[in-house]
Design a protein around this motif. Structure first.
Motif, PDB file in Angstrom:
ATOM      1  N   ASP A 122       0.841  -1.207   0.000  1.00  0.00           N
ATOM      2  CA  ASP A 122       0.000   0.000   0.000  1.00  0.00           C
ATOM      3  C   ASP A 122       0.875   1.255   0.000  1.00  0.00           C
ATOM      4  O   ASP A 122       0.364   2.362   0.028  1.00  0.00           O
ATOM      5  CB  ASP A 122      -0.958  -0.003   1.189  1.00  0.00           C
ATOM      6  N   LYS A 164      -7.227   2.648  -5.934  1.00  0.00           N
ATOM      7  CA  LYS A 164      -8.678   2.440  -5.996  1.00  0.00           C
ATOM      8  C   LYS A 164      -9.276   3.283  -7.105  1.00  0.00           C
ATOM      9  O   LYS A 164      -9.041   4.478  -7.204  1.00  0.00           O
ATOM     10  CB  LYS A 164      -9.327   2.753  -4.662  1.00  0.00           C
ATOM     11  N   SER A 216     -11.745  -2.397  -5.861  1.00  0.00           N
ATOM     12  CA  SER A 216     -11.260  -2.671  -4.514  1.00  0.00           C
ATOM     13  C   SER A 216      -9.893  -3.311  -4.610  1.00  0.00           C
ATOM     14  O   SER A 216      -9.557  -3.949  -5.614  1.00  0.00           O
ATOM     15  CB  SER A 216     -12.224  -3.597  -3.765  1.00  0.00           C
ATOM     16  N   SER A 217      -9.113  -3.150  -3.557  1.00  0.00           N
ATOM     17  CA  SER A 217      -7.776  -3.746  -3.528  1.00  0.00           C
ATOM     18  C   SER A 217      -7.852  -5.253  -3.654  1.00  0.00           C
ATOM     19  O   SER A 217      -7.068  -5.872  -4.374  1.00  0.00           O
ATOM     20  CB  SER A 217      -7.054  -3.374  -2.236  1.00  0.00           C
ATOM     21  N   SER A 218      -8.804  -5.865  -2.943  1.00  0.00           N
ATOM     22  CA  SER A 218      -8.905  -7.325  -2.979  1.00  0.00           C
ATOM     23  C   SER A 218      -9.218  -7.825  -4.386  1.00  0.00           C
ATOM     24  O   SER A 218      -8.628  -8.806  -4.856  1.00  0.00           O
ATOM     25  CB  SER A 218      -9.946  -7.831  -1.975  1.00  0.00           C
ATOM     26  N   ARG A 264      -0.955  -6.707   7.061  1.00  0.00           N
ATOM     27  CA  ARG A 264      -2.310  -6.530   7.602  1.00  0.00           C
ATOM     28  C   ARG A 264      -2.220  -5.624   8.811  1.00  0.00           C
ATOM     29  O   ARG A 264      -1.553  -5.945   9.784  1.00  0.00           O
ATOM     30  CB  ARG A 264      -2.921  -7.852   8.010  1.00  0.00           C
ATOM     31  N   ASN A 298     -14.171  -0.834   7.290  1.00  0.00           N
ATOM     32  CA  ASN A 298     -13.110  -1.025   6.305  1.00  0.00           C
ATOM     33  C   ASN A 298     -12.750  -2.481   6.073  1.00  0.00           C
ATOM     34  O   ASN A 298     -12.409  -2.858   4.965  1.00  0.00           O
ATOM     35  CB  ASN A 298     -11.847  -0.269   6.728  1.00  0.00           C
ATOM     36  N   THR A 323      -8.105  -6.138   3.648  1.00  0.00           N
ATOM     37  CA  THR A 323      -7.967  -6.696   2.308  1.00  0.00           C
ATOM     38  C   THR A 323      -7.642  -8.181   2.382  1.00  0.00           C
ATOM     39  O   THR A 323      -8.168  -8.985   1.620  1.00  0.00           O
ATOM     40  CB  THR A 323      -6.860  -5.939   1.545  1.00  0.00           C
TER      41      THR A 323
END
Length: 153
Positions: free
Chosen positions: A11, A42, A95-97, A116, A127, A130
């Motif tokens: 990130d 995003k 989304s990041s995922s 994480r 939130n 991810t």
């Protein structure tokens, strides 16, 4: 276990260096393994009534400035951590995922290394993490590096 394609997801926050050093260590112990680094920007979303549409589908350069900044930050991140990756990618996703899962599917990743952040209370509920979203949806190993509370870029 021998890995062929390791994906470091970042990130680009200041504590991402901790995750990068773990990835560097694991990669150095693999023979002929490819190391890729991924950062997700995003996607800007535009609302049309009840529908939400990624802005990039309407106008390709909508997130270009944010992506260019992220590419510069990613290059600095790689240099700072002395990481030599075969592929670096900055991409947009809703989304990041979703972006991570799609990347893994397209590129035959067999290990994802991701940080994480610890979250509590309302922040955790709103939130989420991810990692929690990608774990059931990727078909490879995942190394989760536990980090403290989120920090700013």
């Amino acid at each position: 276990m021998s890995y062929k394609h390791i994906l470091l997801v970042t990130d680009l926050r200041s504590d991402a260096d901790v995750v990068a050093q773990k990835a560097k260590y694991i990669h150095s112990r693999q023979v002929n393994a490819q190391l890729s680094v991924l950062h997700i920007v995003k996607d800007t979303v535009v609302g049309f009534g009840y529908e939400m549409v990624p802005a990039a589908t309407l106008y390709e350069e909508i997130d270009d400035e944010r992506c260019q900044t992220a590419k510069k930050d990613l290059a600095e991140f790689l240099a700072r951590n002395q990481l030599e990756s075969t592929q670096q990618e900055v991409t947009t996703a809703i989304s990041s995922s979703e972006g991570i899962i799609n990347y893994c599917d397209r590129n035959n990743v067999d290990l994802v290394i991701i940080g994480r952040h610890e979250r509590h209370g309302l922040s955790a509920w709103i939130n989420g993490a991810t990692v929690d979203a990608i774990l059931p949806n990727v078909s490879c190993d995942v190394l989760v590096v536990r980090l403290e509370k989120p920090v700013k870029k």
